[in-house]
Structure formats: structure tokens, C-alpha cells
Design an enzyme around this catalytic site. Structure first.
Site, mmCIF file in Angstrom:
data_model
loop_
_atom_site.group_PDB
_atom_site.id
_atom_site.type_symbol
_atom_site.label_atom_id
_atom_site.label_comp_id
_atom_site.label_asym_id
_atom_site.label_seq_id
_atom_site.Cartn_x
_atom_site.Cartn_y
_atom_site.Cartn_z
ATOM 1 N N SER A 138 -20.904 3.345 -5.356
ATOM 2 C CA SER A 138 -20.452 4.708 -5.677
ATOM 3 C C SER A 138 -19.425 4.677 -6.810
ATOM 4 O O SER A 138 -18.531 3.832 -6.845
ATOM 5 C CB SER A 138 -19.810 5.339 -4.435
ATOM 6 O OG SER A 138 -19.153 6.534 -4.809
ATOM 7 N N SER A 149 -17.508 7.353 -7.401
ATOM 8 C CA SER A 149 -16.451 8.325 -7.083
ATOM 9 C C SER A 149 -15.045 7.712 -6.966
ATOM 10 O O SER A 149 -14.073 8.348 -7.385
ATOM 11 C CB SER A 149 -16.807 9.105 -5.817
ATOM 12 O OG SER A 149 -17.925 9.912 -6.067
ATOM 13 N N THR A 184 -22.609 11.376 1.124
ATOM 14 C CA THR A 184 -23.772 11.057 0.303
ATOM 15 C C THR A 184 -24.968 10.719 1.190
ATOM 16 O O THR A 184 -24.900 10.828 2.423
ATOM 17 C CB THR A 184 -23.420 9.944 -0.713
ATOM 18 O OG1 THR A 184 -24.498 9.820 -1.633
ATOM 19 C CG2 THR A 184 -23.166 8.602 -0.059
ATOM 20 N N LYS A 225 -26.003 14.024 4.244
ATOM 21 C CA LYS A 225 -25.614 15.364 3.782
ATOM 22 C C LYS A 225 -26.047 16.474 4.736
ATOM 23 O O LYS A 225 -25.414 17.524 4.776
ATOM 24 C CB LYS A 225 -26.172 15.631 2.380
ATOM 25 C CG LYS A 225 -25.435 14.872 1.292
ATOM 26 C CD LYS A 225 -25.942 15.244 -0.088
ATOM 27 C CE LYS A 225 -25.198 14.443 -1.140
ATOM 28 N NZ LYS A 225 -25.617 14.761 -2.513
ATOM 29 N N ASN A 282 -21.793 18.074 0.896
ATOM 30 C CA ASN A 282 -21.399 16.823 0.229
ATOM 31 C C ASN A 282 -19.876 16.650 0.222
ATOM 32 O O ASN A 282 -19.377 15.649 -0.291
ATOM 33 C CB ASN A 282 -21.944 16.763 -1.207
ATOM 34 C CG ASN A 282 -21.113 17.593 -2.160
ATOM 35 O OD1 ASN A 282 -20.633 18.647 -1.803
ATOM 36 N ND2 ASN A 282 -20.938 17.101 -3.365
ATOM 37 N N ASP A 335 -22.224 20.091 -5.091
ATOM 38 C CA ASP A 335 -23.324 19.632 -5.954
ATOM 39 C C ASP A 335 -23.922 20.794 -6.757
ATOM 40 O O ASP A 335 -24.294 20.619 -7.924
ATOM 41 C CB ASP A 335 -24.438 19.001 -5.110
ATOM 42 C CG ASP A 335 -24.135 17.559 -4.713
ATOM 43 O OD1 ASP A 335 -23.300 16.916 -5.383
ATOM 44 O OD2 ASP A 335 -24.728 17.077 -3.728
ATOM 45 N N ALA A 357 -37.697 17.083 -3.825
ATOM 46 C CA ALA A 357 -37.267 18.118 -2.866
ATOM 47 C C ALA A 357 -36.311 17.502 -1.839
ATOM 48 O O ALA A 357 -36.379 17.803 -0.652
ATOM 49 C CB ALA A 357 -38.497 18.733 -2.186
ATOM 50 N N GLY A 358 -35.416 16.648 -2.324
ATOM 51 C CA GLY A 358 -34.435 16.017 -1.432
ATOM 52 C C GLY A 358 -33.123 16.779 -1.443
ATOM 53 O O GLY A 358 -33.076 17.975 -1.779
ATOM 54 N N ALA A 391 -30.382 16.598 -3.384
ATOM 55 C CA ALA A 391 -29.897 17.119 -4.668
ATOM 56 C C ALA A 391 -30.728 18.318 -5.099
ATOM 57 O O ALA A 391 -30.199 19.307 -5.618
ATOM 58 C CB ALA A 391 -29.939 16.019 -5.723
ATOM 59 N N LEU A 416 -30.724 14.021 -13.330
ATOM 60 C CA LEU A 416 -29.517 13.907 -12.486
ATOM 61 C C LEU A 416 -29.066 12.464 -12.310
ATOM 62 O O LEU A 416 -27.945 12.210 -11.859
ATOM 63 C CB LEU A 416 -29.755 14.527 -11.106
ATOM 64 C CG LEU A 416 -30.252 15.966 -11.053
ATOM 65 C CD1 LEU A 416 -30.102 16.516 -9.635
ATOM 66 C CD2 LEU A 416 -29.509 16.864 -12.027
#
Ligand code: NAP
Length: 503
Positions: free
Chosen positions: A238, A240, A290, A294, A315, A330, A355-356, A358, A443
Site C-alpha cells: 500500500s 497510503s 481496502t 470494503k 473505504n 473513492d 464491476a468490483g 472501485a 485507475l
């Protein structure tokens, strides 16, 4: 500021290389562990002699780890005992020895009695601790953690040791135990171990000394430090922490953001978060959430923001007065850079691939902006729920080279295709398929162009990568957690620097 020490553990295949690494470690470490087991035994004796003839600016620890305790060579107990019994060197401030060879090192001062547990076994750490305590030495107890809650027993040894006025080095090994390496010093651990560089770890889960010092600021943390982190699986790559920690530091917020490998979310919430049931006091302020948690996090929330509820994915969690409040940043992160770079989205014809989790945020934000959205998936049946939830057009992602649609303004990639790793050379579409598309938004976060963005450039489309979304959603998270404005440029620069280093 706490009193804990950072020990860099160095490993090399020759004595000369080991000395060179010790010299580099001196610049950052409080102590340096010299892993003699990285060398063949003959070289180990040679290194001992070389070190005896040199001067060092930082205290050294000698370790000849047994192979069953994580050592790198196969020295027998007799060989290890002989090593410790041979001429001792005054250059070492301490030695780290396992139980079986401990008496052989009797002439060495400041012995660390160490024990490593690798399997999730029936070994009771409290019993091992009690046995090790019967000797009056500094204790190091390391146990492998597969999931974050496996590290609780190791962590609880700090309290026990403090209560008994004993010094302890407790370590949960593996990615799931990284938090113990970061927070240990703030809570009373004697020392934490670090690697010299990425890829130079001498134990699973070790973090580089420069990250411990500059990113996680482990020397400055204390028991009042608020804890934030990214929960999910995997989390070790990650980005972040490289955005949130510099932001905390720059704004003077006493908080730290760390990777938290959570496999069993229910157990994590029960044993580490919920005030009535938790077994550890870590002062959680919130999480970034994550994959794959989620949606699973929602049932644990006390409150959910209406946007997150509509998207069906959270998220960001803020913990306030023991209550968990869920948000989704998000959607904001996705749409903000798109609006800046593409402009007005009303009636724009947009294809979202995937289609997840995100994609949920993208489709919500695009619908709010008045765009005309079609979702393309590889498995129509699987995506039926998504279609019903979002009332969106759903189509099969072509498996040949045909165009998605003739009149598209924007294509968004919300699949992992193009991510570093197994899919890094894959693109969901070719330049041929993108002909006539004005704008392509991937993305996936990479320093360089993803394969899709290269195809898009060949097709003459404008492009946008995932970095700006990551920054925009992180900025909103920071504001939710701290109530302050995030230092955007600093976060962007810190992230870019990390991505550059990783490439
Ligand atoms: P996710 O929940 O696992 O969803 C992935 C989607 O991609 C699923 O619909 C999946 O379809 C589809 N997919 C996977 N492999 C595919 C393939 N070979 N061909 C076609 N479709 C495929 O993941 P996510 O959380 O939505 O993340 C998706 C991407 O967005 C990742 O690259 C992630 O890094 C990125 N992301 C970026 C940011 C940012 O801030 N920049 C934020 C969030 C996510 P199936 O259901 O059929 O497997």
C-alpha cells in the site's frame, strides 16, 4: 519521543561486505546486529577477527542464529557453542543467543536470550516467556503471525514485562506483525529490528530503518499517538503510509498510519477494536479499508455516511467515542481529477470496465455527474447484482478486437489489468478498440504509463492514471480523520518519491 532503540540487522556473504554494511547502518541505527550465520562458519571467525581490529560508532550485537530459529547457515549446536566459547571480542556490546547455546556464551556480557516461533502452534508464549524469565537477561521473543490477531499474545508480553520491571523485545514476524515493529517502542519494547534496505530483511516483516525513522517516526511515537492504518489483504505494498504519515508529521498531528494485514475481519474488530471486547489498547482513530473488506466492514459500523451506503462500499472508517463511522472517499477521489481534466460530464458517454469495489464508486460518481454510463464485464451473470443495484447498462467485454461502442467519450479501467505484478503487461483494450474515444482513465496506480494508457495514446486519446485518484481520496480521508485541511502538495510529492523508489 520514547526511549526505544532501532537495531539494524545486517547480513552479508563475505566479511568485507558485512563491514561495509555495518558502516552504512551506523548512519541510522542505535545498534547494529551482525548476523554471523549469514556467512560460512570459517568466514564468521574471520569476520570476528576483523571486527576486533576495527572501531565503530554504534554498539554492535553478535548473533549466530540456529537454523531452526531462522538462521541462515546450518551450524550444529556444537559448532555454535564452539563459536561462542572461542575468543570473545570486546567490540560487541551484546550477544543474541538461543536457549540451547546460551551457557556457551557465558563469558560474553549483555546476553539477549532469544526465542523464535514459526508455526502457528500450540506453543504457549506465556509459558515460554516465564521460562526465559528465569534467567536474568534481556529477552527477545519472536512469533510468526499469519493474521493480525495472531500477534496479540506477543504484544501482551510488553505489559507483562513492564509490570515485572523486565526489558523485552517482542516481535510478531510476517506482514501481519509489522504493527508490532512500528508501535513496540512507543509502548515500552526495548528495541525494534530493521533492515538496511528493501530486500535486505533478515526476518519476515522487517521494515527498512529509513521507513521506520522517516515514514513511521517510531522514535517520536508514544502511548497517546492515534493509530490509523490500512486494513485488508494484501496491504504490504500500500502506498497510503507514504501519503498519510508525512501529512500527520507536517500538520503536527500525533498520529501514525500503518499497514494492518487483516484476514479475519470479525476477529480483528472483536479482539483489537471494540472497546468492550478488545484485548489490546492501541488508540485507534480510524482505518482506510481496502480489498477484500470494503463491503464486509459495513456490518461492523455504528453509522454509515449516506454516500457510502448508496455505493455499498466503505473505504474509510473514523472511530469516535468508540463508535465506527463509515465513509467512501473513492467516489470523490475518482471524479475530482476527471472533472478537472475532462471537464463537464453531463451526458458524457462513459464505459467503465469491471464491476468490483472501485467500479461501484465510479458508477455512483458518474451517475451523480449526469454521465451516460455502460459497464463492461467479462462475466455478465456475476455482474447481475451490480446491474440491479445501480440500474446501469451492462455489456459483455469483447474478447476479440472489436470496439466497445462507436460513440464513447470516456473509458475507465476499474480492473487490476496493468497493475504491477501478474497483470502488469495486460491491457483490457487495444488501440484499435479505443479508436474515437476522447479520454481514457486508468485507475491503476503506476509511475509509468499502464499498457492501457499506451494503447490510448496510440489511439489519439487524452489519458489519466490512477495516482491523482489515490491522492484525492487520501486527502478526503485525512480531512475526515483529523478535521484539518490536508497538505496536498506534500502528499503528492511524498507519494511520487515512494513510487519512484519502488520502480
Ligand atoms: P475488485 O473489487 O477485485 O474488482 C476487480 C474487477 O475487475 C472485477 O469486476 C473483476 O471481474 C474485474 N477483472 C479482474 N480481472 C479481469 C480481467 N482479466 N478481465 C476483465 N475483468 C477483470 O478490485 P477493485 O478494488 O475494484 O480495484 C480495481 C482496480 O482499481 C485495481 O487496479 C485497483 O488498484 C484500482 N483502484 C485504484 C484506486 C486509486 O485510488 N487509484 C482506488 C481503488 C481501486 P470478476 O468479478 O469477473 O473477477
Amino acid at each position: 519521543m520514547n526511549n526505544g532503540k532501532i537495531c539494524i540487522s545486517v547480513c552479508a556473504e563475505t566479511a568485507d561486505e558485512m563491514i561495509a554494511k555495518i558502516r552504512r547502518a551506523e548512519l541510522l541505527a542505535d545498534m547494529i546486529e551482525v548476523r554471523f550465520d549469514c556467512l560460512p562458519l570459517a568466514q564468521a571467525a574471520f569476520l570476528l577477527a576483523q571486527i576486533a581490529d576495527s572501531a565503530f560508532t554504534k554498539p554492535l550485537i553478535a548473533t549466530l542464529r540456529a537454523s531452526e530459529q531462522g538462521g541462515k547457515n546450518l551450524a550444529s549446536l556444537d559448532e555454535r557453542a564452539a563459536f561462542w566459547q572461542a575468543k570473545k571480542s570486546d567490540r560487541f556490546s551484546a550477544v543474541d543467543v538461543e536457549e540451547d547455546a546460551f551457557d556457551a556464551a557465558v563469558d560474553w556480557s549483555n546476553r539477549i536470550l532469544s526465542f523464535h516461533v514459526f508455526e502457528k502452534s500450540s506453543l504457549n508464549l506465556s509459558d515460554i516467556y516465564k521460562r526465559l524469565c528465569s534467567r536474568n537477561d534481556l529477552i527477545k521473543l519472536a512469533a510468526y503471525a499469519e493474521d493480525i490477531t495472531d500477534s496479540i499474545p506477543v504484544w501482551k508480553l510488553i505489559e507483562k514485562a513492564l509490570w515485572q520491571d523486565k526489558e523485552i523485545i517482542p516481535i510478531a514476524m510476517g506482514d501481519a506483525g509489522k504493527w508490532t515493529r512500528i508501535l513496540g517502542l512507543a509502548h515500552g519494547a526495548y528495541m525494534t529490528y530493521a533492515s538496511l534496505d528493501d530486500g535486505e530483511e533478515t526476518a519476515d516483516g522487517q521494515i527498512t530503518a529509513s521507513d521506520l525513522i522517516d515514514v513511521y517516526r517510531v522514535r517520536e511515537l508514544d502511548k497517546n499517538t492515534e493509530l490509523y492504518g490500512v486494513i485488508g489483504d494484501p496491504v504490504s505494498s500500500s502506498l497510503s503510509p507514504y501519503m498519510q504519515n508525512p501529512a500527520f508529521a507536517a500538520t503536527g498531528v500525533n498520529a501514525v498510519f500503518i499497514p494492518l494485514l487483516v484476514k479475519d475481519l470479525d476477529e480483528f474488530i472483536r479482539r483489537m477494536v471494540t472497546p468492550a471486547t478488545r484485548e489490546v489498547e492501541l488508540n485507534f482513530g480510524g482505518f482506510s479499508v481496502t480489498m477484500p473488506l470494503k463491503q464486509a466492514i459495513i456490518k461492523h459500523l455504528d453509522e454509515i455516511d449516506p454516500v457510502a451506503e448508496r455505493i455499498g462500499a466503505v473505504n474509510t472508517v473514523k472511530i469516535s467515542g468508540g463508535k465506527l463511522i463509515g465513509y467512501n472517499t473513492d467516489a470523490h477521489g475518482f471524479i475530482t481529477p476527471l472533472k478537472t481534466q475532462f471537464g463537464e460530464l453531463k451526458n458524457a458517454r462513459v464505459a467503465v470496465i469491471g464491476a468490483g469495489g472501485a467500479a461501484r464508486a465510479c458508477v455512483y460518481a458518474l451517475a451523480q455527474a449526469g454521465a451516460d454510463v455502460t459497464v463492461f464485464v467479462r462475466d455478465l451473470q456475476k455482474a447481475e447484482v451490480f446491474k440491479n443495484e445501480f440500474q446501469v447498462k451492462l455489456k459483455q467485454l469483447p474478447t476479440d478486437n472489436s470496439q466497445l461502442q462507436t460513440d464513447l467519450d470516456i473509458v475507465v479501467n476499474a480492473t487490476p489489468l496493468g497493475m504491477k505484478g501478474a497483470f502488469e503487461n495486460d491491457s483490457p483494450l487495444t488501440a484499435e478498440q479505443l479508436k474515437g474515444v476522447k479520454f481514457v482513465y486508468d485507475l491503476v496506480v503506476r509511475r509509468d504509463d499502464t499498457p492501457l494508457l499506451r494503447e490510448a495514446e496510440n489511439a489519439g486519446a487524452s489519458t489519466l492514471g490512477g495516482l491523482e485518484m489515490l491522492i484525492a481520496q487520501g486527502i478526503k480521508q485525512f480531512a475526515i480523520w483529523t478535521g484539518r485541511e490536508a497538505p496536498e502538495e506534500l502528499m503528492r510529492e511524498s507519494l511520487k518519491a515512494r513510487i519512484d523508489k519502488r520502480q
